[in-house]
Design an enzyme around this catalytic site. Structure first.
Site, PDB file in Angstrom:
ATOM      1  N   TRP A 104      60.497  27.032  57.449  1.00 23.26           N
ATOM      2  CA  TRP A 104      59.747  28.285  57.661  1.00 23.26           C
ATOM      3  C   TRP A 104      58.472  28.026  58.438  1.00 23.26           C
ATOM      4  CZ3 TRP A 104      63.246  31.620  57.353  1.00 23.26           C
ATOM      5  CH2 TRP A 104      64.256  31.503  56.392  1.00 23.26           C
ATOM      6  N   ASP A 173      51.878  31.623  54.392  1.00 22.95           N
ATOM      7  CA  ASP A 173      53.160  32.243  54.080  1.00 22.95           C
ATOM      8  C   ASP A 173      53.426  31.941  52.605  1.00 22.95           C
ATOM      9  OD1 ASP A 173      55.775  32.955  53.697  1.00 22.95           O
ATOM     10  OD2 ASP A 173      56.598  31.782  55.359  1.00 22.95           O
ATOM     11  N   LYS A 197      61.462  37.736  46.560  1.00 27.32           N
ATOM     12  CA  LYS A 197      61.618  36.580  45.665  1.00 27.32           C
ATOM     13  C   LYS A 197      60.893  36.824  44.337  1.00 27.32           C
ATOM     14  CE  LYS A 197      61.926  34.010  49.883  1.00 27.32           C
ATOM     15  NZ  LYS A 197      63.355  33.756  49.985  1.00 27.32           N
TER      16      LYS A 197
HETATM   17  C1  LIG Z   1      58.759  30.636  52.743  1.00 32.82           C
HETATM   18  C2  LIG Z   1      59.586  31.614  53.514  1.00 32.82           C
HETATM   19  N1  LIG Z   1      59.072  32.162  54.630  1.00 32.82           N
HETATM   20  C3  LIG Z   1      59.764  33.056  55.357  1.00 32.82           C
HETATM   21  C4  LIG Z   1      61.039  33.439  54.997  1.00 32.82           C
HETATM   22  C5  LIG Z   1      61.773  34.447  55.829  1.00 32.82           C
HETATM   23  O1  LIG Z   1      61.591  35.673  55.230  1.00 32.82           O
HETATM   24  P1  LIG Z   1      62.252  37.022  55.710  1.00 32.82           P
HETATM   25  O2  LIG Z   1      63.709  36.879  55.506  1.00 32.82           O
HETATM   26  O3  LIG Z   1      61.599  38.037  54.823  1.00 32.82           O
HETATM   27  O4  LIG Z   1      61.893  37.225  57.150  1.00 32.82           O
HETATM   28  C6  LIG Z   1      61.619  32.908  53.840  1.00 32.82           C
HETATM   29  C7  LIG Z   1      62.984  33.316  53.418  1.00 32.82           C
HETATM   30  O5  LIG Z   1      63.600  32.777  52.553  1.00 32.82           O
HETATM   31  C8  LIG Z   1      60.870  31.965  53.087  1.00 32.82           C
HETATM   32  O6  LIG Z   1      61.385  31.428  51.974  1.00 32.82           O
END
Ligand SMILES: Cc1ncc(COP(=O)(O)O)c(C=O)c1O
Length: 363
Positions: A104, A173, A197
Site C-alpha cells: 500500500w 494511511d 476494516k
Molecule cells: C493499508 C491499506 N491501504 C489502502 C488500501 C486500499 O484501500 P481501498 O480498497 O479502500 O482503496 C488497503 C486495502 O486493503 C489497505 O489495507
C-alpha cells in the site's frame, strides 16, 4: 456463534459488531419512524444530517481532536487518497517524504510519481520483504509531509510508535488500524482510512485533515479531487455514501458506548493479538509468524505452515469449523487472521483451539 454466523477473520470488508448489524436490520425498513429506509432518504434531510453530525462528533471525541482538524467522508477508497494527497499538498515546488513498508505504501509512492510530484523515499523495508518497520528515520526538515502506512494489512506489520518527524506533518494511511487504538493526533497533518476494516462497510473513506494543510490546496483542481470542496461543505458538496456513513456512525457509537472508548478498544485488541501470537510462538515451529516480532501487527496476524499443501488443508478444515477469511493475501500466500475491532476474544479463542488441535494432529 449466533444465527449461524461464522467467526469472520476477513481482511476487509470485514466483521462488523453484531449489535450494529442488528440495529441496522431493525431500523432498515422504517428509520426512526420516518416511514422510509435510510437508503431511501435525502442526504439533506434532518435525519441524515444528524447521523453525519454525530459521526463527526464521535470521531473528534474518540481521537481527542482539537479545532484545527476537520473530519471528512469521501469516496474512491484509500486508493484515491494516494493521488489526492500529492495533488493537494505538493504545490509550489514543495516535496514530500515517503516510508515504504509494503504494497500500500508502494502504491501511494507510485501515484505521487505518476503525477510527477517531487517525493523522496526516506526509508524502506523492501530489503527483507517488508517484514519489519524501519527506523530510526531521518526526515527532510523542509518536507511538506511525511507519508507512512500505519498498519500493513498484507505483510502483518504495524508501527507500534509513530516516528519523530521533527515538525514535518505526518500523513498516515490508517486503513487497517484506524480506531483500533488511541493516538496523539497533533503531529498528523492528515489521516485517512477506508472504512471497510475497523469502522464500517466499503464505500466511504474517512479523512481527518488539519487547517494548515488545507491552506495549501490549490484552486485549479477538479472539484471532486480537492479536500476544500468537502471541508467547506461538511462532506455534502454532492451526494455522499449515506448508508456507509450511517453504519460508520453506529460503529463509532458502539466503540464509545459499548466498548468504552479507544483505550478499552486497544486493550481488547492487544489481548486478542497476544493470544494468537502466543499460540504461534508456542507451536514448536508448526506455525511460523512472518513479521519480525518487534514489528508485529495487532490487526493482521500473518503466518505460514510447513508447506502449501498443509496450508491448504489448514484453510479447508478451518472453513469447515466455522472459521473464515484466513487465507493470506494472494500476492504473498500463507495464512492471515485479521483481528479488527469487531472480532471478539471468543472468535480468537475458537481459532486458537482449532490451531492447537490441527497442529497436534498434523505435527
Ligand atoms: C493499508 C491499506 N491501504 C489502502 C488500501 C486500499 O484501500 P481501498 O480498497 O479502500 O482503496 C488497503 C486495502 O486493503 C489497505 O489495507
Amino acid at each position: 456463534m449466533k444465527a449461524n454466523r461464522i467467526h469472520n477473520f476477513n481482511p476487509g470488508p470485514a466483521a462488523l459488531p453484531l449489535p450494529v448489524l442488528e440495529e441496522i436490520q431493525e431500523s432498515f425498513l422504517n428509520y426512526k419512524r420516518c416511514g422510509m429506509s435510510i437508503v431511501e432518504m435525502s442526504h439533506r434531510s434532518k435525519e441524515f444530517e444528524a447521523i453525519l453530525g454525530d459521526a463527526i462528533l464521535r470521531t473528534k471525541r474518540l481521537l481527542k481532536l482539537d479545532d484545527r482538524f476537520h473530519v471528512l467522508f469521501l469516496q474512491g477508497g484509500a486508493t484515491l487518497q494516494f493521488a489526492m494527497i500529492p495533488m493537494n499538498f505538493l504545490t509550489d515546488g514543495g516535496s514530500a517524504d515517503y516510508v515504504n513498508t509494503g504494497t500500500w505504501s508502494t502504491n501511494a509512492i507510485k501515484e505521487a510519481r505518476v503525477l510527477n510530484k517531487p517525493i523522496q523515499v526516506v526509508a524502506s523495508s523492501e530489503d527483507k520483504q517488508f517484514t519489519y518497520i524501519p527506523g530510526p528515520i531521518t526526515f527532510n526538515p523542509g518536507a511538506v509531509y511525511a507519508h507512512i502506512t500505519s498498519n500493513n494489512t498484507i505483510r502483518g506489520t504495524q508501527w507500534s510508535r509513530f516516528p519523530d518527524t521533527r515538525g514535518v506533518p505526518i500523513i498516515a494511511d490508517m486503513s487497517s488500524d484506524f480506531m483500533s487504538r488511541p493516538f496523539d493526533a497533533r503531529p498528523f497533518g492528515l489521516v485517512y482510512a477506508g472504512a471497510q476494516k475497523n469502522i464500517g462497510p466499503a464505500g466511504v473513506t474517512l479523512v481527518i485533515v488539519r487547517d494548515d494543510l488545507l491552506a495549501r490546496v490549490p484552486e485549479n483542481l477538479p472539484v471532486m479531487l480537492k479536500y476544500t470542496t468537502f471541508s467547506s461543505k461538511n462532506s455534502l458538496y454532492n451526494t455522499p455514501p449515506a448508508f456507509a456513513i450511517y453504519v460508520v456512525q453506529l460503529v463509532l457509537k458502539w466503540i464509545e458506548e459499548t466498548v468504552g472508548g479507544l483505550e478499552n478498544m486497544a486493550s481488547v485488541n492487544r489481548a486478542k493479538a497476544e493470544r494468537l501470537y502466543r499460540c504461534i510462538d508456542e507451536s514448536g515451529g508448526f506455525y511460523r509468524g512472518t513479521a519480525e516480532p518487534a514489528s508485529r501487527s495487532q490487526m493482521n496476524v500473518t503466518f505460514r505452515l510447513a508447506g502449501e499443501d498443509l496450508e491448504k488443508r489448514f484453510l479447508d478444515e478451518a472453513t469447515k469449523n466455522g472459521l473464515g477469511g484466513l487465507k493470506g493475501h494472494r500476492s504473498v500466500g500463507g495464512c492471515r487472521a485479521s483481528l479488527y475491532n469487531a472480532v471478539s476474544m471468543e472468535a480468537v479463542d475458537a481459532l486458537v483451539e482449532f490451531m492447537n488441535t490441527f497442529a497436534k494432529r498434523n505435527g
